[in-house]
Design an enzyme around this catalytic site. Sequence first.
Site, PDB file in Angstrom:
ATOM      1  N   LYS A  83       0.838  -1.209   0.000  1.00 16.54           N
ATOM      2  CA  LYS A  83       0.000   0.000   0.000  1.00 16.54           C
ATOM      3  C   LYS A  83       0.868   1.253   0.000  1.00 16.54           C
ATOM      4  CE  LYS A  83      -2.920   0.656   3.610  1.00 16.54           C
ATOM      5  NZ  LYS A  83      -2.809   1.952   4.304  1.00 16.54           N
ATOM      6  N   ARG A 127       2.903   5.937  -3.272  1.00 17.05           N
ATOM      7  CA  ARG A 127       4.037   6.759  -3.722  1.00 17.05           C
ATOM      8  C   ARG A 127       4.252   6.633  -5.219  1.00 17.05           C
ATOM      9  NH1 ARG A 127       4.294   5.592   1.553  1.00 17.05           N
ATOM     10  NH2 ARG A 127       5.615   6.772   2.992  1.00 17.05           N
ATOM     11  N   GLY A 154      -4.915   7.749   5.393  1.00 14.96           N
ATOM     12  CA  GLY A 154      -4.064   8.699   6.105  1.00 14.96           C
ATOM     13  C   GLY A 154      -2.803   9.025   5.312  1.00 14.96           C
ATOM     14  N   SER A 187       7.456   8.852  12.317  1.00 20.53           N
ATOM     15  CA  SER A 187       6.365   8.718  11.352  1.00 20.53           C
ATOM     16  C   SER A 187       6.866   8.901   9.926  1.00 20.53           C
ATOM     17  CB  SER A 187       5.274   9.760  11.643  1.00 20.53           C
ATOM     18  OG  SER A 187       4.407   9.863  10.526  1.00 20.53           O
ATOM     19  N   GLN A 222       4.977   9.020   7.455  1.00 22.89           N
ATOM     20  CA  GLN A 222       4.058   9.921   6.759  1.00 22.89           C
ATOM     21  C   GLN A 222       4.509  11.368   6.919  1.00 22.89           C
ATOM     22  OE1 GLN A 222       0.123   8.969   8.149  1.00 22.89           O
ATOM     23  NE2 GLN A 222       0.035   7.079   6.953  1.00 22.89           N
ATOM     24  N   ASP A 271       2.142  -1.261  11.743  1.00 24.46           N
ATOM     25  CA  ASP A 271       0.812  -1.670  11.279  1.00 24.46           C
ATOM     26  C   ASP A 271       0.487  -3.124  11.617  1.00 24.46           C
ATOM     27  OD1 ASP A 271       0.312   0.831  10.234  1.00 24.46           O
ATOM     28  OD2 ASP A 271       0.992   0.311   8.219  1.00 24.46           O
ATOM     29  N   ARG A 319      -6.076   1.321  18.116  1.00 23.35           N
ATOM     30  CA  ARG A 319      -5.825  -0.118  17.978  1.00 23.35           C
ATOM     31  C   ARG A 319      -5.494  -0.798  19.296  1.00 23.35           C
ATOM     32  NH1 ARG A 319      -2.897  -0.008  12.018  1.00 23.35           N
ATOM     33  NH2 ARG A 319      -4.868  -0.006  10.867  1.00 23.35           N
ATOM     34  N   ARG A 354      -7.342  -3.596   9.569  1.00 20.52           N
ATOM     35  CA  ARG A 354      -6.361  -4.521  10.157  1.00 20.52           C
ATOM     36  C   ARG A 354      -6.916  -5.225  11.398  1.00 20.52           C
ATOM     37  NH1 ARG A 354      -2.340  -3.509   6.657  1.00 20.52           N
ATOM     38  NH2 ARG A 354      -1.793  -1.348   6.234  1.00 20.52           N
TER      39      ARG A 354
END
Length: 439
Positions: free
Chosen positions: A27, A32, A100, A173, A175, A321, A352, A393
């Site tokens: 993913k 990207r 996200g 992170s 991201q 994840d 989570r 997930r």
Amino acid sequence: MSSSKNTRFIASPGGQLSGRIRVPGDKSISHRSIMLGAITEGTTHVSGFLEGEDNLSTLNAFRAMGVSIDGPQAGQVTIHGVGLHGLKAPAGPLDVGNAGTAMRLLAGLLAAQDFDVTLTGDSSLSSRPMRRVTEPLAQMGARIDTTEAGTPPLHIHGGARLQGIDFQMKVASAQVKSCLLLAGLYAEGQTCVTEPAPTRDHTERMLEGFGYPVQRDGSRICVKSGGGLTACDIDVPADISSAAFFMVGASIAEGSDLTLEHVGINPTRIGVINILRAMGGHIDILNERTAGGEPVADIRIRASALHGIDIPEDQVPLAIDEFPALFIAAACAEGPTVLTGARELRVKESDRIQVMADGLNTLGIDARPTEDGIVIQPGTIGSGQVDSHGDHRIAMAFAMAALRATGPIEISDCANVNTSFPGFVELAGGCGLSIAVLD
Ligand code: S3P
């Protein structure tokens, strides 16, 4: 699978996982590939692209900004890049759904365009923190509005002149790092990001693959504006985060012997392998090779008697994840498993830590949330109804738990499995885990 919010899974108890399967494409790399392909001069061919809803949101966002994209068809996508300055104002807000990664990376990429743009998302994404990207982008000169709570939608004002910054990230992170590096392609001077711990480096690798210089000096990563990207072909490996469910399933289900083909084993992603091995998992990495600048391998997993561990904190960003699946492994192990240093899990697609603890408790497992982790005492997994809270997930992790359960496990709100793993139910069924889907 229907995309209804009421989609429920009923996973049948028992069984084992065996055979050879290939889970869908990565993913992170798929997102990207579209983003960088779009701002390249020339045509980029992508194979192995993940046709999940998250990646389709990214693809549609770039189409809305005037990029011509063929596909996806059977994982093939062709992007006719418009160059760094060729994106056009979209006709309306860009809705990135549950993604996200799309929202945070796009915030960086779009902060320096000469048009205004609004990024929106679904209810889960609309409650996730965005200041971690909007604050450093503001330091660079971007003008981005959020809600008062720092959540989406993001209104990005066009025409900002960005300046490079030297940014020390507080949270590990990828991201945030990627967002700032993408903004850095447009900022005057040099943009540097220092990470507190290694996080996935797909942006850096892919930029380099497109011929864009990236300076990496330990935990500090820098880019300068003024470069250009040259089109290339991208072979997306199978997603280790999707493979993780099957790695856990095969580890806990007696008699299992499963091989997962062509899985990305980037060192910044292999926490799940390291943790399962530390728990006594029987995992062989076979046929290591490189595809499109990323290391890949086939992974063979055989069932084994797992034991609980204190999960080393340095593994947390490398398995960020994979904890829903790893919590199921912990529930089936001998002795307690303790996770610390994982506060970030509370701001993923769901909280989570809490959602997994609730579900495990429902199934008879003693799982106690802590502020930044969880303590899981293994036990017998019972039958019951758990709520995934729309988190893909969580849904897939509890489906795997059925392999060791005394009765069926019913999981609600499972439609978002399609965000990252279209075909999960069918693939699981083909190697030994039977899941009925109800709407
Ligand atoms: C991702 C980074 C991780 C991960 C997410 C994908 C990426 O998020 O949880 O699923 O593609 O960069 P953080 O960087 O916020 O930890």
